[in-house]
Write an enzyme that holds these catalytic residues in place. Structure first.
Site, PDB file in Angstrom:
ATOM      1  N   GLU A 153       5.426  14.706 -26.370  1.00  0.00           N
ATOM      2  CA  GLU A 153       4.048  15.155 -26.114  1.00  0.00           C
ATOM      3  C   GLU A 153       3.736  15.460 -24.656  1.00  0.00           C
ATOM      4  O   GLU A 153       2.782  14.919 -24.092  1.00  0.00           O
ATOM      5  CB  GLU A 153       3.067  14.113 -26.665  1.00  0.00           C
ATOM      6  N   ASN A 194       9.743  16.439 -28.543  1.00  0.00           N
ATOM      7  CA  ASN A 194       9.003  16.106 -29.763  1.00  0.00           C
ATOM      8  C   ASN A 194       7.489  16.208 -29.511  1.00  0.00           C
ATOM      9  O   ASN A 194       6.982  15.690 -28.518  1.00  0.00           O
ATOM     10  CB  ASN A 194       9.367  14.649 -30.143  1.00  0.00           C
ATOM     11  N   HIS A 230       1.891  15.830 -38.139  1.00  0.00           N
ATOM     12  CA  HIS A 230       0.784  14.969 -38.573  1.00  0.00           C
ATOM     13  C   HIS A 230      -0.324  15.911 -39.049  1.00  0.00           C
ATOM     14  O   HIS A 230      -1.134  16.398 -38.249  1.00  0.00           O
ATOM     15  CB  HIS A 230       0.292  14.093 -37.423  1.00  0.00           C
ATOM     16  N   GLU A 260       7.736  13.344 -38.003  1.00  0.00           N
ATOM     17  CA  GLU A 260       6.724  12.293 -38.251  1.00  0.00           C
ATOM     18  C   GLU A 260       5.728  12.746 -39.321  1.00  0.00           C
ATOM     19  O   GLU A 260       4.520  12.535 -39.200  1.00  0.00           O
ATOM     20  CB  GLU A 260       5.971  11.961 -36.956  1.00  0.00           C
ATOM     21  N   ASP A 262       3.141  13.258 -42.003  1.00  0.00           N
ATOM     22  CA  ASP A 262       2.167  12.629 -42.903  1.00  0.00           C
ATOM     23  C   ASP A 262       0.995  13.594 -43.046  1.00  0.00           C
ATOM     24  O   ASP A 262       0.778  14.447 -42.194  1.00  0.00           O
ATOM     25  CB  ASP A 262       1.721  11.216 -42.473  1.00  0.00           C
TER      26      ASP A 262
HETATM   27  O1  LIG Z   1      -1.939  -1.744 -31.069  1.00  0.00           O
HETATM   28  C1  LIG Z   1      -0.773  -0.970 -31.043  1.00  0.00           C
HETATM   29  C2  LIG Z   1      -0.892   0.185 -32.003  1.00  0.00           C
HETATM   30  O2  LIG Z   1      -1.917   1.065 -31.586  1.00  0.00           O
HETATM   31  C3  LIG Z   1       0.409   0.952 -32.041  1.00  0.00           C
HETATM   32  O3  LIG Z   1       0.293   1.968 -32.988  1.00  0.00           O
HETATM   33  C4  LIG Z   1       1.341   2.892 -32.984  1.00  0.00           C
HETATM   34  C5  LIG Z   1       0.957   4.120 -32.185  1.00  0.00           C
HETATM   35  O4  LIG Z   1       1.984   5.083 -32.262  1.00  0.00           O
HETATM   36  C6  LIG Z   1       2.272   5.508 -33.602  1.00  0.00           C
HETATM   37  O5  LIG Z   1       3.329   6.440 -33.567  1.00  0.00           O
HETATM   38  C7  LIG Z   1       3.009   7.633 -32.882  1.00  0.00           C
HETATM   39  C8  LIG Z   1       2.218   8.551 -33.792  1.00  0.00           C
HETATM   40  O6  LIG Z   1       1.903   9.715 -33.080  1.00  0.00           O
HETATM   41  C9  LIG Z   1       2.930  10.408 -32.428  1.00  0.00           C
HETATM   42  O7  LIG Z   1       2.197  11.148 -31.583  1.00  0.00           O
HETATM   43  C10 LIG Z   1       3.946   9.562 -31.679  1.00  0.00           C
HETATM   44  O8  LIG Z   1       5.119  10.306 -31.409  1.00  0.00           O
HETATM   45  C11 LIG Z   1       4.291   8.317 -32.460  1.00  0.00           C
HETATM   46  O9  LIG Z   1       5.062   7.436 -31.679  1.00  0.00           O
HETATM   47  C12 LIG Z   1       2.730   4.331 -34.430  1.00  0.00           C
HETATM   48  O10 LIG Z   1       2.952   4.758 -35.763  1.00  0.00           O
HETATM   49  C13 LIG Z   1       1.649   3.260 -34.420  1.00  0.00           C
HETATM   50  O11 LIG Z   1       2.125   2.110 -35.090  1.00  0.00           O
HETATM   51  O12 LIG Z   1       1.451   0.067 -32.420  1.00  0.00           O
HETATM   52  C14 LIG Z   1       1.667  -1.014 -31.525  1.00  0.00           C
HETATM   53  C15 LIG Z   1       0.418  -1.832 -31.450  1.00  0.00           C
HETATM   54  O13 LIG Z   1       0.585  -2.853 -30.477  1.00  0.00           O
END
Ligand SMILES: O[C@@H]1[C@@H](O)[C@H](O[C@@H]2CO[C@@H](O[C@@H]3CO[C@@H](O)[C@H](O)[C@H]3O)[C@H](O)[C@H]2O)OC[C@H]1O
Length: 401
Positions: A153, A194, A230, A260, A262
């Protein structure tokens, strides 16, 4: 209780003929184009036995990505003190299962420890910290990762560089520096840029193509572009739009992967939203299937139970192909169909007639058939095959599990 309206009957009738039996998402992905199908996962959910059983199911998942435990805050919480415990748990799980590991990520503006975000940096000291982090983390996982998301990003929506600590202190050179450092630590691992909103043409996708060209212009290795995907139900880019954008990347000599995926919706979910979600998943997976250089598809966790969406996007959720009870949703069928799974179906179905729609197909080993089990409210509904139990996902569809 199951409430079956005319529209729900029609909906179930729509998805039934697309089901496939006896194969899973990864099996189908490998069969159709030697690509992989995988999922993101995270350490906290690995205490859930039912979750882990499905995560280990290599018919569906031939690849996994740690959702958080390889990020900077997890791996280098204090400068030059590295912690790989949680990342290793997931890497070891992948190895034990024979699943590919996508490693995620090395340089991002989020999930950085305080010593990075609050530090006083010069170009020289930040480059040194960046190189040290990448070298230590990539070296630790050397030989275990299929690919690293080296930079995550870096772009704004208009295709300009995000004003991150990396960009404001080092300039755009932080990108080739990061890729060169990762390549020096592991010459075999694939190195990816990415990002999100680069899955369709526009300024940001052009920006991502420019990043590929920038790194290449330094004579530095970059192997792929990760399309996070996403998406939002009903606003997912079309299959042709995604496929043509993938082709724009592969024309530069790099591979692409959906990293990723979803597809979220505004809650509560409805039959119409779940049906549209099935279409959106199918289109996205179909774009990868159509693209020679698309090497794999990763969903960002497989069940709504552990999706990151509800805590990040207020009022939204139900973004995954399995619901909170670990029951497959129509989206699963959309993916499997796009992967050609239906063409490899085996077995014998019993004929089942629902309302005015007659459904007949064949199967001996029916693992799942939506809207068909139980019998209440149906004409000619079947019971589940031996070894499977009729499970109601919600008030309008059921599944043999
Ligand atoms: O409190 C935090 C919690 O906020 C954290 O959440 C993660 C945030 O990143 C998520 O993945 C990202 C999704 O968006 C893309 O842009 C990125 O490339 C990804 O890395 C992840 O799924 C969440 O779990 O998790 C840790 C906690 O301490």
């Amino acid at each position: 209780m199951m409430h079956l309206s005319a529209s729900s009957l029609l909906f179930a009738a729509c998805i039934l003929p697309q089901l496939a039996y006896g194969d899973g998402l990864n099996t189908a992905a490998v069969a159709i184009r030697k690509t992989y199908f995988g999922t993101g996962t995270d350490n906290p959910e690995l205490t859930d036995t039912a979750y882990v059983t499905q995560l280990n199911n290599t018919a569906d998942f031939g690849q996994i990505t740690p959702g958080n435990s390889q990020k900077w805050d997890a791996t280098e919480p204090t400068q030059n003190t590295f912690t790989f415990t949680n990342g290793d748990v997931i890497a070891d799980l992948a190895e034990a299962n024979g699943q590919k590991l996508r490693c995620h990520n090395l340089v991002w503006h989020n999930q950085l420890p305080n010593w990075v975000t609050s530090g006083t940096w010069t170009n020289e000291t930040l480059v040194a910290a960046l190189k040290n982090h990448i070298t230590k983390v990539v070296t630790h996982y050397k030989g275990q990762c299929y690919a690293w998301d080296v930079v995550n990003e870096a772009l704004n929506e208009d295709g300009t560089y995000r004003e991150s600590l990396w960009y404001t202190t080092i300039g755009e050179a932080y990108l080739p520096i990061a890729f060169a450092t990762a390549a020096a630590a592991d010459s075999d691992v694939k190195l990816y840029y990415n990002d999100y909103n680069i899955e369709y043409s526009g300024a940001k996708a052009t920006g991502a193509q420019n990043i590929v060209k920038l790194v290449q212009s330094y004579g530095v290795k970059i192997d792929g572009v990760g399309l996070q995907a996403h998406f939002i139900v009903g606003s997912t880019p079309s299959k042709s739009s995604q496929a043509s954008t993938m082709a724009a990347y592969t024309a530069l000599g790099v591979e692409v992967a959906i990293t990723e995926l979803d597809i979220r919706m505004t809650l509560p979910s409805t039959q119409a939203l779940l049906s549209q979600q099935q279409t959106d998943y199918s289109n996205t997976v179909g774009a990868c299937v159509e693209t020679e250089g698309c090497v794999g598809i990763t969903i960002w966790d497989w069940t709504d139970k552990y999706s990151w969406v509800p805590s990040t996007f207020s009022g939204q959720g139900d973004a995954c192909p399995w619901d909170e009870n670990l029951v497959k949703k129509p989206a699963y069928t959309g993916i499997l169909t796009a992967l050609g799974g239906a063409t490899t179906a085996t077995g014998t179905w019993t004929t089942s007639t629902m309302s005015t729609t007659s459904i007949s197909s064949t199967s001996t080993s029916v693992a799942a058939h939506y809207g068909q089990c139980g019998g209440s409210g149906w004409t000619g509904a079947t019971s589940c095959a031996s070894g499977y139990t009729c499970t109601y996902a919600n008030s309008w569809y059921s599944q043999c599990l």
